[in-house]
Design a protein around this motif. Structure first.
Motif, short mmCIF file in Angstrom:
data_model
loop_
_atom_site.label_atom_id
_atom_site.label_comp_id
_atom_site.label_asym_id
_atom_site.label_seq_id
_atom_site.Cartn_x
_atom_site.Cartn_y
_atom_site.Cartn_z
N PHE A 1 24.31 36.75 46.80
CA PHE A 1 25.34 37.00 45.74
C PHE A 1 26.20 36.13 45.51
O PHE A 1 26.61 35.75 44.35
CB PHE A 1 26.31 38.33 46.42
N MET B 1 24.85 34.16 42.65
CA MET B 1 24.67 34.86 41.21
C MET B 1 26.10 34.55 40.73
O MET B 1 26.21 34.87 39.28
CB MET B 1 24.65 36.32 41.40
N TYR C 1 26.22 33.40 36.96
CA TYR C 1 25.64 34.04 35.99
C TYR C 1 26.31 35.36 35.67
O TYR C 1 26.46 36.24 34.57
CB TYR C 1 24.01 34.26 36.46
N ILE C 2 26.93 36.05 36.86
CA ILE C 2 27.82 37.17 36.57
C ILE C 2 28.89 36.81 35.98
O ILE C 2 29.43 37.57 35.06
CB ILE C 2 28.11 37.53 38.32
N ILE D 1 28.13 37.01 32.43
CA ILE D 1 28.07 38.25 31.61
C ILE D 1 29.38 39.02 31.48
O ILE D 1 29.43 39.53 30.66
CB ILE D 1 27.09 38.98 32.60
N LEU D 2 30.13 38.55 32.25
CA LEU D 2 31.67 39.32 32.26
C LEU D 2 32.25 38.85 31.07
O LEU D 2 33.14 39.51 30.49
CB LEU D 2 32.22 38.92 33.66
#
Length: 286
Positions: free
Chosen positions: A254, A257, A260-261, A264-265
């Protein structure tokens, strides 16, 4: 506190590939052309830079060649999008697929191995290239908003018919925008294969071209905004790299990630609020 300072320092060092590619993307889209192919342009630039560095021992020559190769690959996208009036999204995706498959193939042909090239003996001085990237990004902002060239570039993206009416060559400025975006992406890729590493690894850009697009949108198609957004993404990457030192009770998968998270946000939160140039993505018909 020491860990936070380390994360900030790392963010500044690892930001250039995303940062300079995002600034180049601003030039392209301000001229009215969508460029989804940044990832492929970064990949080809990184591969060319690594190869030249390996065979000549000169990382700076490698960076120069990487910039040129990025520009040449972007020319493919420019011809399809501007003169042939093809679908710009499809063209960009095709460039990405072409770059990924071609670099993978050339690794096997040139180095007779799969996955990565040999390692170069010399790497570029990180401070020299780092300074060049940041200075170039800031200069680009002033060129876009403080010069006649920048005004014309923005005009062909907002009102190409009006620009054409007063004698501005719409095709010329759109070609310049696309090719410069490819050269900047080539520089971003070259930074990865001559400064961060001294070789090329298959698909080493790992989505940074798309993160650059997100940074451009987050920065509202403004080079200065793209710079700040890129630093935010790089902070997320640096935080991910140093998460073990913070002893956070979160699985490592996690943690990896996070960049990349974050991308996206940012896209979810800002893509609807940011307005692209009026004629962005629309072929110009004389």
């Amino acid at each position: 506190m020491d860990t936070l300072i380390l994360i900030i320092k790392q963010a500044i060092v690892i930001a250039p590939p995303i940062l300079i590619t995002a600034v180049g993307a601003c030039l392209c889209e301000l001229s009215g052309v969508v460029n989804i192919g940044l990832e492929g342009m970064m990949l080809t630039g990184a591969f060319a830079a690594a190869c030249v560095n390996i065979f000549t021992g000169n990382p700076y020559l490698g960076i120069f060649v990487g910039i040129i190769v990025g520009g040449l690959v972007s020319l493919i996208h420019a011809v399809i999008s501007i003169h042939l009036k093809g679908n710009q999204i499809v063209s960009g995706v095709a460039v990405n697929l072409f770059a990924a498959s071609t670099t993978s193939f050339l690794i096997k042909v040139i180095f007779h191995v799969a996955g990565s090239t040999d390692k170069a003996k010399n790497g570029a001085n990180s401070m020299v290239v780092l300074t060049f990237v940041y200075v170039l990004a800031i200069i680009t902002y002033f060129v876009v908003y403080k010069t006649v060239f920048g005004l014309r570039l923005r005009t062909v993206g907002e009102h190409p018919l009006a620009a054409d009416t007063v004698g501005i060559n719409v095709y010329k400025y759109r070609y310049i925008g696309v090719i410069l975006s490819g050269m900047y992406a080539g520089l971003g890729g070259s930074y990865m294969s001559t400064v961060i590493l001294q070789n090329f690894i298959k698909d080493m850009t790992a989505g940074r071209g798309f993160m650059a697009l997100a940074a451009m949108i987050f920065g509202k198609w403004n080079p200065l905004g793209a710079i700040l957004a890129s630093l935010l993404f790089s902070f997320g990457q640096a935080f991910s790299n140093n998460a073990k030192a913070l002893a956070l009770p979160v699985p490592q998968q996690f943690i990896e990630m996070i960049p990349y998270i974050l991308t996206i946000l940012v896209l979810i939160g800002f893509v609807g609020k940011a307005r692209p140039p009026k004629e962005d993505g629309k072929p110009y018909e004389k």
